[in-house]
Motif scaffolding. Structure first.
Motif, PDB file in Angstrom:
ATOM      1  N   THR A  22      -1.685 -12.619  -0.551  1.00 29.67           N
ATOM      2  CA  THR A  22      -1.319 -11.220  -0.746  1.00 29.67           C
ATOM      3  C   THR A  22      -1.095 -10.560   0.602  1.00 29.67           C
ATOM      4  O   THR A  22      -1.920 -10.708   1.516  1.00 29.67           O
ATOM      5  CB  THR A  22      -2.416 -10.481  -1.529  1.00 29.67           C
ATOM      6  OG1 THR A  22      -2.565 -11.115  -2.813  1.00 29.67           O
ATOM      7  CG2 THR A  22      -2.024  -9.029  -1.743  1.00 29.67           C
ATOM      8  N   PHE A  27       6.259  -6.386   3.085  1.00 25.11           N
ATOM      9  CA  PHE A  27       6.744  -6.700   1.755  1.00 25.11           C
ATOM     10  C   PHE A  27       7.184  -8.156   1.705  1.00 25.11           C
ATOM     11  O   PHE A  27       8.084  -8.567   2.447  1.00 25.11           O
ATOM     12  CB  PHE A  27       7.899  -5.772   1.385  1.00 25.11           C
ATOM     13  CG  PHE A  27       8.480  -6.013   0.016  1.00 25.11           C
ATOM     14  CD1 PHE A  27       9.852  -6.052  -0.176  1.00 25.11           C
ATOM     15  CD2 PHE A  27       7.651  -6.201  -1.083  1.00 25.11           C
ATOM     16  CE1 PHE A  27      10.384  -6.273  -1.441  1.00 25.11           C
ATOM     17  CE2 PHE A  27       8.167  -6.420  -2.347  1.00 25.11           C
ATOM     18  CZ  PHE A  27       9.543  -6.457  -2.522  1.00 25.11           C
ATOM     19  N   ARG A  70       6.999 -16.343  -5.768  1.00 29.12           N
ATOM     20  CA  ARG A  70       6.710 -15.007  -5.234  1.00 29.12           C
ATOM     21  C   ARG A  70       6.716 -13.997  -6.374  1.00 29.12           C
ATOM     22  O   ARG A  70       7.552 -14.085  -7.273  1.00 29.12           O
ATOM     23  CB  ARG A  70       7.768 -14.654  -4.199  1.00 29.12           C
ATOM     24  CG  ARG A  70       7.602 -13.325  -3.497  1.00 29.12           C
ATOM     25  CD  ARG A  70       8.694 -13.144  -2.446  1.00 29.12           C
ATOM     26  NE  ARG A  70      10.001 -13.123  -3.067  1.00 29.12           N
ATOM     27  CZ  ARG A  70      11.109 -13.598  -2.484  1.00 29.12           C
ATOM     28  NH1 ARG A  70      11.031 -14.151  -1.305  1.00 29.12           N
ATOM     29  NH2 ARG A  70      12.260 -13.510  -3.102  1.00 29.12           N
ATOM     30  N   ASN A  72       7.029 -10.103  -6.416  1.00 27.55           N
ATOM     31  CA  ASN A  72       7.234  -8.920  -5.582  1.00 27.55           C
ATOM     32  C   ASN A  72       6.390  -7.733  -6.054  1.00 27.55           C
ATOM     33  O   ASN A  72       5.926  -6.932  -5.236  1.00 27.55           O
ATOM     34  CB  ASN A  72       8.710  -8.535  -5.569  1.00 27.55           C
ATOM     35  CG  ASN A  72       9.562  -9.520  -4.794  1.00 27.55           C
ATOM     36  OD1 ASN A  72       9.045 -10.323  -4.012  1.00 27.55           O
ATOM     37  ND2 ASN A  72      10.860  -9.483  -5.015  1.00 27.55           N
ATOM     38  N   ASN A  75       3.222  -8.197  -4.622  1.00 27.56           N
ATOM     39  CA  ASN A  75       3.338  -8.447  -3.176  1.00 27.56           C
ATOM     40  C   ASN A  75       2.557  -9.701  -2.777  1.00 27.56           C
ATOM     41  O   ASN A  75       1.818  -9.723  -1.782  1.00 27.56           O
ATOM     42  CB  ASN A  75       2.844  -7.249  -2.366  1.00 27.56           C
ATOM     43  CG  ASN A  75       3.570  -7.111  -1.044  1.00 27.56           C
ATOM     44  OD1 ASN A  75       4.722  -7.546  -0.897  1.00 27.56           O
ATOM     45  ND2 ASN A  75       2.926  -6.501  -0.065  1.00 27.56           N
ATOM     46  N   THR A  76       2.745 -10.744  -3.566  1.00 27.49           N
ATOM     47  CA  THR A  76       1.956 -11.969  -3.434  1.00 27.49           C
ATOM     48  C   THR A  76       2.858 -13.187  -3.521  1.00 27.49           C
ATOM     49  O   THR A  76       3.807 -13.209  -4.308  1.00 27.49           O
ATOM     50  CB  THR A  76       0.873 -12.025  -4.523  1.00 27.49           C
ATOM     51  OG1 THR A  76      -0.027 -10.924  -4.352  1.00 27.49           O
ATOM     52  CG2 THR A  76       0.087 -13.329  -4.460  1.00 27.49           C
TER      53      THR A  76
END
Length: 110
Positions: A22, A27, A70, A72, A75-76
Motif C-alpha cells: 500500500t 498513486f 494493482r 487503484n 492504492n495497493t
C-alpha cells in the motif's frame, strides 16, 4: 511518501500467499510498481513489475507462478504467489521510483 508491505508469513511448499503493498503519498496507478526479494546471503532479485499502462513483466524464476496486480481504488499493488517452493523463502520488497518498503518475510517450510 511511503510503501508498506504486508501479507508475508509461513506457507507450506506448493501453497499460495498474497502480498500487498500500500502506497502513501503517491498513486500506484501513475507509477511503475515492482516487487523484489532478498534471500539470506543473496543479492536482491527482481521479481515482477506493472507499469502505469498495466503492462506487466516477470523474472523467469517466477513466471507462471507469481502474478502482479494493482487496485487503484485501494492504492495497493499485490503479488499473488502460487506453487511456492523452498527457494521462495526471502524478504519481499515493494519498490517504486527508487523508494522501497520495509519488506515482509515469506518463509516456505513444511
Amino acid at each position: 511518501v511511503q510503501l508498506v508491505e504486508s501479507g508475508g508469513g509461513l506457507v507450506q511448499p506448493g501453497g499460495s500467499l498474497r502480498l500487498s503493498c500500500t502506497a502513501f503519498g503517491m498513486f500506484v496507478g501513475s507509477n511503475t510498481m515492482a516487487w523484489y526479494r532478498q534471500a539470506p546471503g543473496e543479492q536482491t532479485e527482481f521479481l515482477a513489475q506493472i507499469t502505469s499502462s498495466s503492462i506487466s513483466n516477470y523474472a523467469d524464476s517466477v513466471k507462471g507462478r507469481f502474478t502482479i496486480s494493482r487496485d487503484n481504488a485501494k492504492n495497493t499493488v499485490y503479488l499473488q504467489m502460487n506453487s511456492v517452493g523452498l527457494g521462495d523463502t526471502a524478504v519481499y520488497y515493494c519498490m517504486a521510483n527508487n523508494l522501497w518498503g520495509q519488506g515482509t518475510q515469506v518463509t516456505v517450510s513444511s
